[in-house]
Design a protein around this motif. Structure first.
Motif, short mmCIF file in Angstrom:
data_model
loop_
_atom_site.label_atom_id
_atom_site.label_comp_id
_atom_site.label_asym_id
_atom_site.label_seq_id
_atom_site.Cartn_x
_atom_site.Cartn_y
_atom_site.Cartn_z
N UNK A 335 4.11 19.21 42.36
CA UNK A 335 5.39 19.73 42.87
C UNK A 335 6.59 19.11 42.17
N UNK A 336 6.38 18.13 41.26
CA UNK A 336 7.53 17.50 40.60
C UNK A 336 7.46 17.63 39.07
N UNK A 337 6.72 18.62 38.58
CA UNK A 337 6.60 18.77 37.12
C UNK A 337 7.05 20.14 36.64
N UNK A 338 7.67 20.95 37.53
CA UNK A 338 7.92 22.35 37.16
C UNK A 338 8.80 22.49 35.92
N UNK A 339 9.63 21.49 35.64
CA UNK A 339 10.59 21.61 34.53
C UNK A 339 9.94 21.69 33.16
N UNK A 340 8.64 21.32 33.05
CA UNK A 340 8.04 21.38 31.71
C UNK A 340 7.86 22.82 31.23
N UNK A 341 8.07 23.79 32.11
CA UNK A 341 8.05 25.20 31.69
C UNK A 341 9.40 25.61 31.10
N UNK A 347 17.81 22.40 28.69
CA UNK A 347 17.72 21.27 29.63
C UNK A 347 18.25 19.98 28.99
N UNK A 348 18.92 19.17 29.79
CA UNK A 348 19.36 17.84 29.37
C UNK A 348 18.15 17.05 28.84
N UNK A 349 18.23 16.45 27.65
CA UNK A 349 17.06 15.74 27.10
C UNK A 349 16.55 14.62 28.02
N UNK A 350 17.47 13.96 28.74
CA UNK A 350 17.00 12.90 29.64
C UNK A 350 16.13 13.50 30.75
N UNK A 351 16.60 14.62 31.31
CA UNK A 351 15.81 15.28 32.36
C UNK A 351 14.47 15.75 31.78
N UNK A 352 14.49 16.23 30.53
CA UNK A 352 13.25 16.62 29.87
C UNK A 352 12.28 15.45 29.79
N UNK A 353 12.80 14.24 29.50
CA UNK A 353 11.91 13.08 29.40
C UNK A 353 11.31 12.72 30.76
N UNK A 411 8.02 17.27 25.68
CA UNK A 411 9.12 18.18 25.36
C UNK A 411 9.30 18.38 23.86
N UNK A 412 9.15 17.32 23.06
CA UNK A 412 9.39 17.47 21.62
C UNK A 412 8.32 18.32 20.96
N UNK A 413 7.08 18.22 21.43
CA UNK A 413 6.00 19.03 20.86
C UNK A 413 6.05 20.46 21.40
N UNK A 414 6.37 20.58 22.69
CA UNK A 414 6.34 21.89 23.35
C UNK A 414 7.32 22.87 22.70
N UNK A 415 8.49 22.37 22.29
CA UNK A 415 9.52 23.26 21.74
C UNK A 415 8.98 24.04 20.54
N UNK A 416 8.06 23.42 19.78
CA UNK A 416 7.52 24.08 18.58
C UNK A 416 6.57 25.22 18.89
#
Length: 607
Positions: A335-341, A347-353, A411-416
């Motif tokens: 319930x606390x990982x939804x942002x990885x989609x 998204x703010x890079x800090x929030x991404x981390x 986040x850095x790998x997913x963007x690709x």
């Protein structure tokens, strides 16, 4: 005296209950959890599953042979495939409806609805669900939502076509494209009813597990299947209302002029009057359900696997408490990982981390489950029947799919690789195929419980498993490489990009595997339908299992047990348990059912 007579009369009424039931009350508006489980299985898995798989084969044919004419396209798609060539508009609609039907109607309702209904009362020692009436209402709401979703396939402008995630503005503006009209409205109405159905079902499951356990059935004696259904229901109650809110706000944007998800929209140079909304808000609301949804689908399959694997390895499940802890940890973390989609939504890079950290954290309880399954198999006396093979197959796809999740969670790998076929390969393996394997394992294992002792044909089961397992990897393994090469998903054809020409043969290969896999499911359906009517009747406890459902009568009685409900004296995994002299606890029998009292000098296993 009169009180006793009243009780006896009532008991007689209850036993004669089946004789007085009409066809309608027994088979249609039934309040018996066993019948409702069968209704979910037939509606969710056999009917909706068939529709969902058929759609995937149609759009895979288009991907493999773009622009080719197929008579089957014209026969099934009508005006959307003039001269047998698929129209670009209907391609996205097929992808959208395939995703929606498989995720929600097959894997959520088909899996949880079938096995939570069948097993919760039987395995905890209850006569029925806490509320038979609400259970019936839950199924019929699911049925109505399924009918509305199927009707949306036949509206003039075509069904919803914004991807199964239904992102605005395609879903919020009726004029955006053909699939944004009436088809989209029906999609939203169907999903609203579906969510209400799921919530009613989930509340029923939770109350039943908490309140109706038989004497001696403590929470630490529950089979892992029940833990999985129980926690799945809790996740559903927490996250489904958020999707309902998103659907209702989207309906208001579409029909009542609000702009929750719309702002600064231009169509052909004309500025629309919407302002102040944000499509990213919708993404947050959708994925707040969308990620827990992965585990709403997966956890029941993993629970079924625990049960099937321990029974067929003739060994206690390894690390019972660790398995329960991992189920609870997965429920919390999911319930606390939804942002990885949403890493590419600005998204703010800090929030991404932060989301990267919580996402990678969920690998730990998932790895605990995989490790415990492998250790349960280690040195076991393996009975490789179809249910066991599908359970082992689930562990395989859960691990292979999970490994690519580590890439997508960063986040850095997913963007690709975001929005390429890499993502499709990942979630089909880890969620789609794994959950389907759990579903099949459950059907093969508990078929005798559903259909009064009849067994599925084992040899057809082997054909079903091996063809499905080989073809599933044949479809989704190459897809990772196609995705890493950059092929975008949801494109009707890639002929406009010369750099993808050399990958055309791989698309053909994947499509051939997909068609063979689809044919293998017909073997399963034929086996299922034949066995329901003409299947061989096996013994009362065909798998020599410890759980309570196998103590109930083979012939279904209203209330599960004709006499008293069995009392529980031990946990569910006393397989191959020996005494101090190295003899089985029950001489000549390598299992000890939960309702057998502890023998003299026997200690309950410290699990």
């Amino acid at each position: 005296m009169s009180g006793t007579a009243h009780v006896d009369d009532h008991a007689q009424d209850d036993h004669g209950h089946h004789h007085k039931e009409t066809f309608v009350t027994k088979y249609i508006f039934s309040q018996d959890h066993k019948m409702i489980a069968k209704q979910y299985l037939i509606t969710g898995v056999l009917v909706m599953g068939f529709i969902g798989i058929a759609m995937s084969l149609l759009f895979r044919m288009q991907l493999a042979w773009p622009g080719e004419s197929f008579p089957i396209f014209e026969a099934l798609l009508g005006k959307w495939a003039p001269s047998g060539v698929m129209d670009a508009d209907v391609y996205l609609a097929l992808v959208t409806m395939h995703g929606t039907i498989m995720v929600f109607f097959v894997l959520t309702a088909g899996l949880s609805g079938t096995f939570s209904n069948l097993l919760i009362p039987l395995q905890i020692g209850a006569r029925d669900m806490a509320s038979g009436f609400l259970n019936m209402v839950s199924y019929w709401m699911f049925f109505v939502s399924s009918v509305i979703m199927v009707i949306s396939l036949f509206v003039e402008a075509g069904p919803a076509a914004a991807g199964w995630t239904i992102y605005p503005p395609l879903s919020a503006l009726p004029m955006a494209q053909p699939g944004s009209g009436m088809g989209m409205t029906l999609w939203l109405v169907s999903m609203a009813i579906f969510i209400a159905s799921s919530l009613l079902g989930s509340l029923n499951y939770i109350v039943t597990v908490i309140n109706l356990r038989t004497k001696g059935m403590s929470m630490t004696r529950l089979p892992l299947s029940i833990w999985a259904f129980f926690v799945t229901a809790i996740i559903g109650v927490i996250s489904f209302p958020v999707l309902l809110a998103a659907a209702l706000l989207l309906i208001m944007d579409r029909s009542f002029g609000t702009s929750f998800f719309l702002s600064d929209i231009f169509i052909q140079g004309e500025v629309l009057h919407y302002q102040g909304g944000s499509p990213v808000l919708y993404e947050h609301l959708f994925w707040f359900l969308g990620h827990p949804e992965v585990y709403i689908v997966l956890l029941p399959a993993l629970g079924i696997t625990s049960e099937v694997m321990s029974t067929n390895a003739r060994k206690p499940i390894f690390g019972y408490r660790a398995m329960v802890a991992s189920i609870l940890a997965i429920a919390f973390l999911s319930t606390i990982v939804w942002g990885h989609h949403m890493f590419i939504s600005g998204m703010n890079p800090f929030l991404g981390s932060v989301f990267t950290f919580t996402t990678l954290l969920i690998a730990i309880p998932s790895a605990v489950k995989a490790f415990n399954y492998i250790t349960t198999l280690w040195k076991g006396n393996l009975q490789l029947n179809p249910a066991m093979l599908f359970s082992i197959g689930l562990v395989s796809t859960f691990i292979t799919g999970g490994l690519t999740g580590i890439i997508l969670g960063d986040s850095t790998l997913d963007i690709n690789v975001h929005d390429t076929y890499f993502v499709i390969a990942h979630f089909h393996l880890v969620m789609g195929i794994s959950a389907l394997y759990g579903l099949f394992a459950g059907v093969y294992h508990w078929f005798p419980k559903m259909f009064e002792g009849k067994l599925l044909n084992k040899n057809l089961g082997y054909v079903h498993f091996w063809v499905t397992a080989i073809c599933a990897y044949g479809v989704f393994f190459p897809m990772h490489f196609v995705g890493m090469a950059g092929v975008p998903r949801r494109y009707y054809e890639n002929t406009a990009f010369p750099m993808f020409d050399e990958l055309a043969d791989i698309q053909v290969l994947m499509t051939v595997f997909a068609i063979i896999a689809g044919a293998a499911q017909l073997v399963f359906v034929a086996n299922f339908l034949y066995s329901v009517f003409y299947g061989k009747v096996g013994p009362k406890n065909p798998w020599k299992s410890n759980t309570l459902e196998w103590t109930a009568e083979q012939k279904h009685v209203h209330g599960n047990w004709a006499g008293d409900i069995p009392e529980v004296h031990r946990w569910a995994y006393d397989y191959s348990k020996v005494d101090d002299n190295g003899e089985y606890i029950i001489p000549g029998q390598d299992f000890v059912p939960q309702n057998i009292p502890l023998q003299e000098g026997e200690e309950e296993m410290n699990h």
